[in-house]
Design a protein around this motif. Structure first.
Motif, PDB file in Angstrom:
ATOM      1  N   GLU A 230      -9.014 -11.332  -1.796  1.00 35.79           N
ATOM      2  CA  GLU A 230      -9.372 -11.338  -0.363  1.00 35.79           C
ATOM      3  C   GLU A 230      -9.879  -9.947  -0.036  1.00 35.79           C
ATOM      4  OE1 GLU A 230      -9.501 -13.698   1.702  1.00 35.79           O
ATOM      5  OE2 GLU A 230      -8.342 -15.285   0.763  1.00 35.79           O
ATOM      6  N   LEU A 231     -11.189  -9.817   0.134  1.00 38.84           N
ATOM      7  CA  LEU A 231     -11.763  -8.476   0.195  1.00 38.84           C
ATOM      8  C   LEU A 231     -12.363  -8.167   1.562  1.00 38.84           C
ATOM      9  CD1 LEU A 231     -13.413  -8.571  -3.332  1.00 38.84           C
ATOM     10  CD2 LEU A 231     -11.058  -8.070  -2.712  1.00 38.84           C
ATOM     11  N   GLY A 232     -13.038  -7.062   1.622  1.00 33.21           N
ATOM     12  CA  GLY A 232     -13.588  -6.595   2.894  1.00 33.21           C
ATOM     13  C   GLY A 232     -14.894  -7.285   3.233  1.00 33.21           C
TER      14      GLY A 232
ATOM     15  N   SER B 287       0.848  -1.196   0.000  1.00 40.86           N
ATOM     16  CA  SER B 287       0.000   0.000   0.000  1.00 40.86           C
ATOM     17  C   SER B 287       0.881   1.243   0.000  1.00 40.86           C
ATOM     18  CB  SER B 287      -0.884   0.008   1.254  1.00 40.86           C
ATOM     19  OG  SER B 287      -1.436   1.295   1.433  1.00 40.86           O
ATOM     20  N   GLU B 288       0.402   2.293  -0.647  1.00 43.82           N
ATOM     21  CA  GLU B 288       1.148   3.556  -0.671  1.00 43.82           C
ATOM     22  C   GLU B 288       1.274   4.144   0.748  1.00 43.82           C
ATOM     23  OE1 GLU B 288      -1.531   2.497  -2.207  1.00 43.82           O
ATOM     24  OE2 GLU B 288      -2.664   4.123  -3.135  1.00 43.82           O
ATOM     25  N   PHE B 289       0.401   3.706   1.674  1.00 45.84           N
ATOM     26  CA  PHE B 289       0.472   4.214   3.055  1.00 45.84           C
ATOM     27  C   PHE B 289       1.509   3.463   3.892  1.00 45.84           C
ATOM     28  CE2 PHE B 289      -3.939   5.244   1.768  1.00 45.84           C
ATOM     29  CZ  PHE B 289      -3.873   6.619   1.934  1.00 45.84           C
TER      30      PHE B 289
ATOM     31  N   GLU C 145     -22.484  -0.723   5.819  1.00 45.62           N
ATOM     32  CA  GLU C 145     -21.251  -0.344   5.105  1.00 45.62           C
ATOM     33  C   GLU C 145     -20.035  -0.594   5.986  1.00 45.62           C
ATOM     34  OE1 GLU C 145     -21.332   3.583   3.391  1.00 45.62           O
ATOM     35  OE2 GLU C 145     -23.384   3.267   2.686  1.00 45.62           O
ATOM     36  N   GLU C 146     -18.969  -1.141   5.376  1.00 45.11           N
ATOM     37  CA  GLU C 146     -17.744  -1.397   6.139  1.00 45.11           C
ATOM     38  C   GLU C 146     -17.122  -0.069   6.570  1.00 45.11           C
ATOM     39  OE1 GLU C 146     -14.147  -2.624   4.042  1.00 45.11           O
ATOM     40  OE2 GLU C 146     -13.804  -4.173   5.540  1.00 45.11           O
ATOM     41  N   THR C 147     -16.869   0.089   7.875  1.00 43.49           N
ATOM     42  CA  THR C 147     -16.189   1.303   8.340  1.00 43.49           C
ATOM     43  C   THR C 147     -14.686   1.045   8.431  1.00 43.49           C
ATOM     44  OG1 THR C 147     -16.264   0.793  10.715  1.00 43.49           O
ATOM     45  CG2 THR C 147     -18.187   1.880   9.770  1.00 43.49           C
TER      46      THR C 147
HETATM   47  P1  NAD Z   1      -7.560  -0.705  -1.113  1.00 46.79           P
HETATM   48  O1  NAD Z   1      -8.455  -1.594  -1.880  1.00 46.79           O
HETATM   49  O2  NAD Z   1      -7.781   0.749  -1.170  1.00 46.79           O
HETATM   50  O3  NAD Z   1      -6.030  -0.926  -1.556  1.00 46.79           O
HETATM   51  C1  NAD Z   1      -5.418  -2.192  -1.502  1.00 46.79           C
HETATM   52  C2  NAD Z   1      -4.210  -2.195  -2.428  1.00 46.79           C
HETATM   53  O4  NAD Z   1      -4.670  -2.123  -3.787  1.00 46.79           O
HETATM   54  C3  NAD Z   1      -3.231  -1.040  -2.249  1.00 46.79           C
HETATM   55  O5  NAD Z   1      -1.902  -1.536  -2.362  1.00 46.79           O
HETATM   56  C4  NAD Z   1      -3.557  -0.132  -3.428  1.00 46.79           C
HETATM   57  O6  NAD Z   1      -2.476   0.673  -3.840  1.00 46.79           O
HETATM   58  C5  NAD Z   1      -3.904  -1.151  -4.490  1.00 46.79           C
HETATM   59  N1  NAD Z   1      -4.753  -0.668  -5.601  1.00 46.79           N
HETATM   60  C6  NAD Z   1      -5.594   0.383  -5.627  1.00 46.79           C
HETATM   61  N2  NAD Z   1      -6.217   0.463  -6.827  1.00 46.79           N
HETATM   62  C7  NAD Z   1      -5.752  -0.557  -7.582  1.00 46.79           C
HETATM   63  C8  NAD Z   1      -6.024  -1.031  -8.913  1.00 46.79           C
HETATM   64  N3  NAD Z   1      -6.910  -0.428  -9.707  1.00 46.79           N
HETATM   65  N4  NAD Z   1      -5.374  -2.125  -9.353  1.00 46.79           N
HETATM   66  C9  NAD Z   1      -4.486  -2.778  -8.566  1.00 46.79           C
HETATM   67  N5  NAD Z   1      -4.187  -2.375  -7.307  1.00 46.79           N
HETATM   68  C10 NAD Z   1      -4.821  -1.285  -6.813  1.00 46.79           C
HETATM   69  O7  NAD Z   1      -7.604  -1.262   0.406  1.00 46.79           O
HETATM   70  P2  NAD Z   1      -6.956  -0.621   1.707  1.00 46.79           P
HETATM   71  O8  NAD Z   1      -7.689   0.631   2.047  1.00 46.79           O
HETATM   72  O9  NAD Z   1      -5.474  -0.582   1.557  1.00 46.79           O
HETATM   73  O10 NAD Z   1      -7.287  -1.760   2.804  1.00 46.79           O
HETATM   74  C11 NAD Z   1      -8.483  -1.813   3.504  1.00 46.79           C
HETATM   75  C12 NAD Z   1      -9.429  -2.819   2.866  1.00 46.79           C
HETATM   76  O11 NAD Z   1      -8.789  -4.088   2.759  1.00 46.79           O
HETATM   77  C13 NAD Z   1     -10.664  -3.071   3.699  1.00 46.79           C
HETATM   78  O12 NAD Z   1     -11.791  -3.088   2.853  1.00 46.79           O
HETATM   79  C14 NAD Z   1     -10.446  -4.449   4.285  1.00 46.79           C
HETATM   80  O13 NAD Z   1     -11.611  -5.149   4.610  1.00 46.79           O
HETATM   81  C15 NAD Z   1      -9.652  -5.123   3.213  1.00 46.79           C
HETATM   82  N6  NAD Z   1      -8.863  -6.246   3.743  1.00 46.79           N
HETATM   83  C16 NAD Z   1      -9.233  -7.539   3.441  1.00 46.79           C
HETATM   84  C17 NAD Z   1      -8.522  -8.618   3.963  1.00 46.79           C
HETATM   85  C18 NAD Z   1      -8.883 -10.062   3.672  1.00 46.79           C
HETATM   86  O14 NAD Z   1      -8.062 -10.935   3.901  1.00 46.79           O
HETATM   87  N7  NAD Z   1     -10.053 -10.352   3.185  1.00 46.79           N
HETATM   88  C19 NAD Z   1      -7.408  -8.370   4.782  1.00 46.79           C
HETATM   89  C20 NAD Z   1      -7.054  -7.047   5.058  1.00 46.79           C
HETATM   90  C21 NAD Z   1      -7.781  -5.984   4.520  1.00 46.79           C
END
Ligand code: NAD
Length: 495
Positions: free
Chosen positions: A268-270, A195-197, A398-400
């Motif tokens: 693996e999403l939210g 992540s950029e953060f 909604e996921e917070t």
């Molecule tokens: P995000 O979706 O904003 O970003 C995730 C990653 O995707 C970052 O590295 C980002 O730079 C990259 N990204 C952004 N746009 C992209 C694109 N178009 N193509 C490819 N990569 C891209 O998520 P976030 O804010 O970093 O993390 C929080 C989210 O992650 C929450 O929704 C949480 O539920 C989810 N999460 C899921 C799991 C799981 O195992 N299911 C685990 C941890 C976090």
């Protein structure tokens, strides 16, 4: 209250001009563009990293293709040995890695040590153990024999190729380790896009991976924005993406992957995970369970619960006791070892949580506890309890991804199950009761990839993890990951 001093190694690491990690070492980005990494506890910029551009993506993919050619031919047991060594090195550098992680993510230092290093090393060793145990099958076909000819067949599990691992900010190290360990143990090479953060800790881990004996190109790290992830997924030289992140980005990644010639995708999403409490549970245990389920790492855990369903006869008492426990939490600097509740990960996320509080007020939800941003430097929000007015409330749907527990009462078990399933998501859920027979009868009716009973949030590498419904595609951990990182080749022989 005082912060632990940063190790000199950590200070020096943060001061570097961070380049891209390609082919076993650091390479300056072609464009020279950079991104700032900010400490969410102070709001201070702590480091600069490279923002990769298309030429850097080409270079990383070319390196990963060479890395794959070499690494896929390394004996499985040797691959395992390298990963075991990396786990040892992570533990030897435990404090250094934990401090870098806390500075970039605001995670309290105890969680950085316990999860981002100790648990990550534990997962790494689990995967390393698979190295020499991935096998195919033999099969006897039933084809007709006209002149005495016979047939045999077998399957091979072959590494899928160059994997793109896209990682979110909440567990920048542990999630990166899940991906790189799955890829490397099956003989794939991997490019991690953090992540950029939170781009920093994984760069240090890439250095340790080389020290562990990983050949150049088997693991590259490309820092940058989502565009870098998109460029990697769409690149003709990559074969699979393993993405962890939000649902909208995951859907975009899945679409990019399919459009790029059916690039394999694990998503693996939210979610909006539920915890349901049956009336037989002791109230104090219920409250401890809610803290485990909803407030660990300020709720910034994909599997955390955000919707809490408690029997109508008990909901007021539970919320009251929970409010007392939350009031006693030690909120402070994540580098202070006594802190129990730190900042959220970045300003953008803090403001998003503030907008949820505003919506709760606008919808006349009862805010039982918290509900405000904390007025101090850094990105702090109050741990919060909200009572929903009904099933359609925003806070219940909604996921917070923050420390906000939203409650709704129920009257019957049927209603509880319907409420728990009333969401398009299905990552995890938990059921809390002393009646295990009842729990086991209810578990099959709960729509989630993982259902916990009397626990929540804790993951084990031997137990598959992933989302059902709109929370994802594919599974990590257990033996399930092997399917996703290998292609199955069938070989038939006539003799
Ligand atoms: P995000 O979706 O904003 O970003 C995730 C990653 O995707 C970052 O590295 C980002 O730079 C990259 N990204 C952004 N746009 C992209 C694109 N178009 N193509 C490819 N990569 C891209 O998520 P976030 O804010 O970093 O993390 C929080 C989210 O992650 C929450 O929704 C949480 O539920 C989810 N999460 C899921 C799991 C799981 O195992 N299911 C685990 C941890 C976090």
């Amino acid at each position: 209250m005082s912060d632990i001093p940063l190790l000199p190694h950590v200070e020096a690491f943060l001061r570097r001009q961070h380049a891209l990690f390609i082919d076993g070492g650091y390479v300056q980005s072609h464009s020279g563009q950079t991104l700032e990494a900010t400490n969410p506890a102070t709001g201070q910029v702590i480091a600069e990293v490279a923002d990769a551009d298309p030429a850097d993506i080409d270079a990383a993919v070319a390196s990963a293709r060479r890395g794959f050619k070499h690494w896929s031919q390394v004996a499985p047991a040797t691959r395992g040995t390298v990963l075991f060594k990396l786990a040892d090195l992570m533990e030897q550098h435990r404090e250094e890695l934990a401090q870098i992680e806390t500075c970039q993510s605001g995670k309290i230092i105890q969680i950085s040590r316990a999860f981002e290093v100790d648990q990550a090393a534990h997962f790494l060793r689990y995967y390393a153990g698979w190295a020499s145990k991935i096998t195919g099958q033999t099969i006897t076909p039933s084809l007709p024999s006209f002149a005495g000819e016979r047939y045999t067949a077998f399957t091979l599990r072959e590494p899928v190729g160059v994997v793109v691992g896209i990682v979110p900010w909440n567990f920048s190290t542990m999630i990166a380790i899940w991906k790189l360990a799955s890829a490397l143990v099956t003989g794939c090479s991997i490019i991690i896009k953090p992540s950029e953060f939170t781009p920093l800790t994984i760069l240090r881990i890439a250095e340790l991976a080389m020290e562990a004996g990983l050949p150049p190109g088997a693991l590259n790290v490309l820092t940058g924005t989502g565009l870098v992830g998109k460029g990697l997924v769409e690149h003709p030289g990559t074969n699979k993406v393993s993405f962890t992140g939000s649902v909208p980005t995951g859907i975009a990644v899945g679409q990019s992957a399919m459009g790029a010639g059916l690039t394999r995708a694990t998503l693996e999403l939210g979610g909006k995970n539920s915890a349901g409490f049956l009336p037989d549970v002791d109230l104090d245990k219920a409250v401890s369970g809610i803290i485990e389920a909803g407030f660990l790492h300020s709720g910034q855990i994909c599997a955390a619960a955000e919707r809490f369903f408690v029997h109508r006869s008990q909901i007021e008492a539970v919320m009251d006791k929970l409010a007392q426990r939350l009031s006693a939490l030690n909120i402070g600097s994540p580098l202070d070892e006594r802190t129990e509740f730190g900042p959220v990960a970045n300003r953008q996320h803090q403001l998003k949580l503030g907008a949820f509080f505003d919506r709760a007020r606008a919808q006349n939800n009862r805010i039982v506890h918290g509900g405000r941003l904390i007025d101090r430097p850094g990105c702090y929000v109050e741990p919060t309890i909200i009572l929903a007015n009904g099933v359609d409330d925003t806070l219940l749907n909604e996921e917070t991804f923050g420390p906000i527990a939203t409650f709704l009462p129920y009257d019957t078990e049927e209603e509880l199950l319907a409420l728990m399933n009333n969401t398009p998501y299905g990552l995890s859920a938990s059921l809390w009761t002393n009646d295990l027979g009842k729990a086991l009868r209810m578990v099959p009716a709960i729509e989630a990839g993982t259902v916990w009973v009397n626990m929540h949030t804790l993951l084990d590498p031997a137990v598959p993890f992933g989302g059902s419904k709109s929370s994802g595609v594919g599974r990590e951990f257990g033996a399930a990951f092997i399917e996703d990182y290998t292609e199955l080749k069938s070989v038939m022989i006539r003799y």
